[in-house]
Write an enzyme that holds these catalytic residues in place. Structure first.
Site: not given
Length: 453
Positions: A77, A80-81, A157
């Protein structure tokens, strides 16, 4: 996951259609997909749909959180950023601005088994999108400052989406309890103590290992011609060098489950209690022929919408539940989960809802399903696949998630026929084999009880 949740939402719409309108839909042209392989190993699927001048472009990498090295949870994840940062050819934010200037949209998401990046734009911008995606596949510039800034973003997040949300906290704990050995027990976003340690060395190693054309699937759906898409793909993605052959995605095997486990979270922010019970079951990738299809229809009959047994019995007839549903997470690389869910209404007790759900499961295990309700479930399921065609991103996601978890285009094209062949006895057998309460994991989300003074 995405696609299956969407399918459940579409079932009620499909069931509401009747007569000429439905007949017209089912006789609509078949959106057959073209499928080919670039010389560098990148697989491409094209789904023509000329009803509107728009195109959805998706790149699916066969890498997700379940593939992460031990102790590096959240790296999939996190990366992905990082894919939205500067490359050797484009400044940070340039890709996003280009999409915005033409009125398009773009985003990305990470799951257990894949990471996907997508744009929806006019067909004239398709090759430009391909150029941007091909560029960031290998040309990212990763610095310590970039890593630190984006690491702070994912930590925030996690705090905002997980730690401050009682349902999300419970879901994490249930997953960690349901899965005893599979990496699906680790949250996609990662454990915070490991996320805090992610660094540039981790990111670069992950990038070099997995962001390669021979580990990616390109899906293009919309107002395009397959031959033209192939030529564009060759001019853009085709220039990216093939990476080393990847090792097979072999993961720890889940042991036989022999116990009933419960997880309870009590929180003052919860106003209405709820429960979910989950079982480990095979996915479309791991099931024996016909078994996953039977589980899909079992979920639909038991709790797939407002015509399901749970909804009719608990919400309509008994009036004890505000929600009652069942869900089969079918598209996974390894084993998956089958879930039932319930929440009480009014003065009803959560225990009453749970008992009623268990009773409906017991009836199917003992008596099976009727031919009539099976046929209706098959019809709703097949119609839901037809309705997926009305949204390009949904169609693209169905193909992308299937191909990224070991399936192929033929699997999707033949699924309606396989669904139609499922028998009532196969549905009953699936319920009896997998939905045993003494081998389940149940999560309870409860309000904080006020202490009387």
């Amino acid at each position: 996951m995405i696609l299956q949740a969407l399918r459940i939402g579409l079932l009620a719409t499909a069931a509401a259609l009747a007569g000429p309108a439905l007949a017209a839909l089912e006789s609509a042209p078949d959106f057959s997909a073209a499928n080919f392989l670039l010389d560098n190993g990148m697989e491409v699927v094209v789904i023509p749909d000329h009803r509107a001048p728009i195109v959805t472009h998706m790149v699916w990498y066969k890498i997700g959180s379940a593939d992460e090295p031990p102790g590096k949870s959240g790296i999939a994840h996190f990366f992905e950023h990082l894919m939205f940062k500067a490359t050797a050819n484009h400044a940070a934010g340039e890709f996003d601005r280009a999409v915005s200037e033409i009125g398009g949209s773009n985003n990305a998401f990470t799951s257990y088994d894949y990471t996907a990046f997508h744009e929806t734009v006019p067909p004239s911008a398709l090759e430009q999108m391909m150029g941007f995606e091909a560029d960031r596949m290998r040309n990212l510039i990763l610095t310590d400052d970039v890593i630190k800034t984006e690491r702070d973003v994912i930590l925030e997040e996690r705090r905002s989406r997980i730690d401050s949300n009682p349902q999300a906290v419970l879901d994490e704990e249930v997953d960690a309890t349901l899965w005893q050995n599979q990496p699906y027990r680790i949250p996609v976003i990662g454990w915070i103590q490991e996320m805090e340690q992610l660094n540039r060395t981790d990111a670069e190693a992950f990038y070099d290992s997995y962001y390669r054309p021979n580990n990616a699937v390109l899906v293009v759906a919309g107002d395009v011609d397959p031959d033209a898409v192939k030529a564009m793909a060759e001019r853009t993605y085709g220039k990216v060098a093939r990476g080393p052959d990847l090792r097979p995605r072999i993961r720890p095997v889940e042991p036989q489950q022999n116990t009933k486990r419960t997880v309870t979270l009590t929180d003052a922010r919860v106003s209405v209690p709820s429960f979910s019970t989950q079982w480990v079951v095979p996915s479309y990738h791991t099931a024996k022929p016909g078994e996953a299809e039977a589980l899909d229809l079992l979920a639909e009959i038991l709790g797939g919408g407002n015509r399901s047994r749970l909804y009719q019995q608990l919400v309509v007839k008994q009036g004890i539940a505000s929600e009652a549903s069942a869900f089969f997470q079918s598209t996974m690389l390894d084993a998956t989960n089958f879930t039932v869910y319930g929440s009480p209404r009014g003065d009803a007790k959560l225990a009453d809802v749970e008992a009623a759900v268990d009773a409906e499961i017991g009836r199917i295990v003992k008596d099976g399903v009727t031919e009539n309700e099976l046929e209706r479930a098959k019809t709703r399921y097949v119609r839901s696949m037809i309705f997926l065609r009305d949204k390009q991103d949904d169609m693209a996601s169905m193909y992308g998630s299937t191909l990224a978890t070991g399936g192929n285009v033929k699997d999707i094209e033949e699924r309606p026929d396989r669904i139609r062949k499922v028998t009532a006895e196969e549905v009953k057998a699936a319920a009896a084999r997998y939905l045993a309460l003494d081998r389940s994991t149940t999560g309870y989300l409860l309000p904080q009880q006020q202490v009387e003074q």
